[in-house]
Scaffold this motif. Structure first.
Motif, PDB file in Angstrom:
ATOM      1  N   VAL A 157       0.858  -1.072   0.032  1.00 53.49           N
ATOM      2  CA  VAL A 157       0.100  -0.011  -0.035  1.00 53.49           C
ATOM      3  C   VAL A 157       0.932   1.088   0.059  1.00 53.49           C
ATOM      4  CG1 VAL A 157      -1.680   1.320   1.280  1.00 53.49           C
ATOM      5  CG2 VAL A 157      -1.771  -1.320   1.203  1.00 53.49           C
ATOM      6  N   TRP A 158       0.785   2.034  -0.912  1.00 54.99           N
ATOM      7  CA  TRP A 158       1.644   3.257  -1.279  1.00 54.99           C
ATOM      8  C   TRP A 158       0.945   4.470  -0.868  1.00 54.99           C
ATOM      9  CZ3 TRP A 158       6.738   2.689  -2.372  1.00 54.99           C
ATOM     10  CH2 TRP A 158       7.125   1.458  -3.116  1.00 54.99           C
ATOM     11  N   GLY A 159       1.234   5.104  -0.023  1.00 57.85           N
ATOM     12  CA  GLY A 159       0.754   6.319   0.700  1.00 57.85           C
ATOM     13  C   GLY A 159       0.832   7.461  -0.199  1.00 57.85           C
ATOM     14  N   ALA A 160       0.240   8.531   0.064  1.00 54.89           N
ATOM     15  CA  ALA A 160       0.299   9.612  -0.788  1.00 54.89           C
ATOM     16  C   ALA A 160       1.749  10.545  -0.703  1.00 54.89           C
ATOM     17  CB  ALA A 160      -0.874  10.888  -0.481  1.00 54.89           C
ATOM     18  N   ASP A 161       2.457  10.247   0.381  1.00 54.19           N
ATOM     19  CA  ASP A 161       3.700  10.657   0.608  1.00 54.19           C
ATOM     20  C   ASP A 161       5.024   9.705   0.153  1.00 54.19           C
ATOM     21  OD1 ASP A 161       3.549   8.306   2.093  1.00 54.19           O
ATOM     22  OD2 ASP A 161       4.317   9.593   4.081  1.00 54.19           O
ATOM     23  N   GLY A 162       4.403   8.480  -0.692  1.00 52.05           N
ATOM     24  CA  GLY A 162       5.297   7.787  -1.204  1.00 52.05           C
ATOM     25  C   GLY A 162       5.773   6.600  -0.691  1.00 52.05           C
ATOM     26  N   THR A 163       5.617   6.551   0.743  1.00 51.20           N
ATOM     27  CA  THR A 163       5.857   5.490   1.853  1.00 51.20           C
ATOM     28  C   THR A 163       4.847   4.250   1.447  1.00 51.20           C
ATOM     29  OG1 THR A 163       4.493   6.124   3.521  1.00 51.20           O
ATOM     30  CG2 THR A 163       6.839   7.032   3.407  1.00 51.20           C
ATOM     31  N   ALA A 164       5.489   3.084   1.658  1.00 52.15           N
ATOM     32  CA  ALA A 164       5.077   1.755   1.624  1.00 52.15           C
ATOM     33  C   ALA A 164       4.706   0.847   2.425  1.00 52.15           C
ATOM     34  CB  ALA A 164       5.529   1.142   0.553  1.00 52.15           C
ATOM     35  N   ARG A 165       3.780   0.164   2.797  1.00 53.31           N
ATOM     36  CA  ARG A 165       3.585  -0.794   4.045  1.00 53.31           C
ATOM     37  C   ARG A 165       2.973  -2.234   3.233  1.00 53.31           C
ATOM     38  NH1 ARG A 165      -1.553  -1.459   5.776  1.00 53.31           N
ATOM     39  NH2 ARG A 165      -3.064   0.202   5.230  1.00 53.31           N
ATOM     40  N   PRO A 166       3.483  -3.253   3.560  1.00 53.08           N
ATOM     41  CA  PRO A 166       3.054  -4.554   3.137  1.00 53.08           C
ATOM     42  C   PRO A 166       1.604  -4.839   3.587  1.00 53.08           C
ATOM     43  CG  PRO A 166       4.582  -5.193   4.865  1.00 53.08           C
ATOM     44  CD  PRO A 166       4.708  -3.524   4.597  1.00 53.08           C
ATOM     45  N   LEU A 167       0.889  -5.282   2.769  1.00 54.17           N
ATOM     46  CA  LEU A 167      -0.608  -5.814   3.488  1.00 54.17           C
ATOM     47  C   LEU A 167      -0.370  -6.920   4.368  1.00 54.17           C
ATOM     48  CD1 LEU A 167      -2.899  -5.391   0.263  1.00 54.17           C
ATOM     49  CD2 LEU A 167      -2.862  -4.095   2.437  1.00 54.17           C
ATOM     50  N   ALA A 168       0.614  -7.996   3.837  1.00 54.19           N
ATOM     51  CA  ALA A 168       0.929  -9.052   4.471  1.00 54.19           C
ATOM     52  C   ALA A 168       2.275  -9.442   4.416  1.00 54.19           C
ATOM     53  CB  ALA A 168      -0.199 -10.318   4.093  1.00 54.19           C
TER      54      ALA A 168
END
Length: 304
Positions: A157-168
């Motif tokens: 999941v890529w946020g508006a600030d360009g950072t990413a986090r895995p869904l799983a």
């Protein structure tokens, strides 16, 4: 809906359900009347295969992704090309519209996501990650970011600030094969996450993790004497490792074509590679010199 001259990769409905778009390996996208099946327009301009052609939320445009590194916007229903986006350094495998239709995101095998203003074509931002081999991209809301799916494992999941986090956390990755050594002591498993893992068959212990490519390895082969392990990759190269130390001995390049399968000759002095284009190529396994082309299939050569 018949008309394409090659594989159809992507099919999309217009928002009102009246139209269907198709994207094909023949280098075109096509627009169809969903009720009658009539072909309304051929969307041309791509220099290579096309993967997807999603409609804008208002149904007035669609964007076509292509292996030539670009995405092209066309107006609906006349099929007029409006703008060319992206110019990535690798195939554009996925493309998506934001929910408000104001932005377009392109995802490429050059490890980049690029976001554009859909009206002007101005690039708004770029995200780069050396591990990404993104194949899908979907918008979150009007401007909250994107979700991507990739060979590298978990959806992000890529946020508006360009950072990413895995869904799983993805526990495994797609295996491209399982090649057993001549003495039946080892098995090599090339995988979509970019690594080839070598396991000891007797107890299942992993003895090596090899990363000799810039992209996912698809195939592996041991030499007849078991002293070398060759892998072929999406990055168009062969990597050869010594099986005593598992050090990289050499990289072989020379054909700009994905390597789907490879094998050593009985003497171990030659390699033969099978390619996505259908070509079969002979190589000197030590020097990497091309010795000849055996011929070409009319479709991808996947095994030897």
């Amino acid at each position: 809906l018949a008309g394409h001259a090659d594989d159809v990769n992507g099919v999309h409905w217009s928002p009102d359900g009246a139209l269907v778009s198709t994207a094909s390996d023949d280098g075109t996208a096509r627009l169809w009347d969903a009720r009658t099946g009539a072909q309304l327009a051929i969307l041309e301009g791509a220099q290579d295969w096309c993967d997807h052609a999603p409609f804008s939320p208002d149904g007035r445009q669609l964007v076509v992704s292509s292996m030539d590194g670009r995405a092209r916007i066309f107006s609906i229903p006349d099929g007029r090309r409006v703008r060319v986006l992206a110019d990535h350094g690798g195939p554009v495998k996925a493309v998506g519209w934001s929910r408000d239709g104001r932005r377009i995101c392109t995802a490429s095998y050059d490890h980049r996501l690029r976001e554009f203003d859909a009206s002007s074509g101005t690039r708004l931002r770029e995200v780069s990650n050396a591990w990404m081999w993104t194949r899908t991209v979907t918008a979150i809301g009007a401007g909250r970011g994107w979700v991507t799916g990739s060979f590298d494992g978990a959806p992000l999941v890529w946020g508006a600030d360009g950072t990413a986090r895995p869904l799983a956390v993805a526990p495994t990755h797609g295996a491209g094969g399982a090649e057993v050594s001549p003495d039946e002591r080892l098995v090599a498993v090339p995988a979509d996450d970019g690594w080839t893992r070598v396991f000891r068959i007797a107890d299942g212990v992993r003895v090596a993790s090899l990363r000799g490519h810039d992209g996912p390895p698809l195939c592996a082969a041991f030499s007849p004497d078991g002293r070398r392990l060759a892998t072929g990759s999406w990055d168009d190269s062969v990597a050869i490792h010594d099986t005593a130390s598992f050090e990289l001995v050499t990289r072989i390049r020379g054909i700009n074509d994905v390597i789907c399968a490879l094998t050593f000759s009985q003497s171990g002095r030659e390699l033969v590679t099978a390619h996505y284009s259908g070509a079969l190529v002979r190589w000197d396994a030590s020097s990497g010199q091309i010795l000849g082309v055996l011929g070409a299939h009319h479709g991808s050569a996947k095994g030897l």
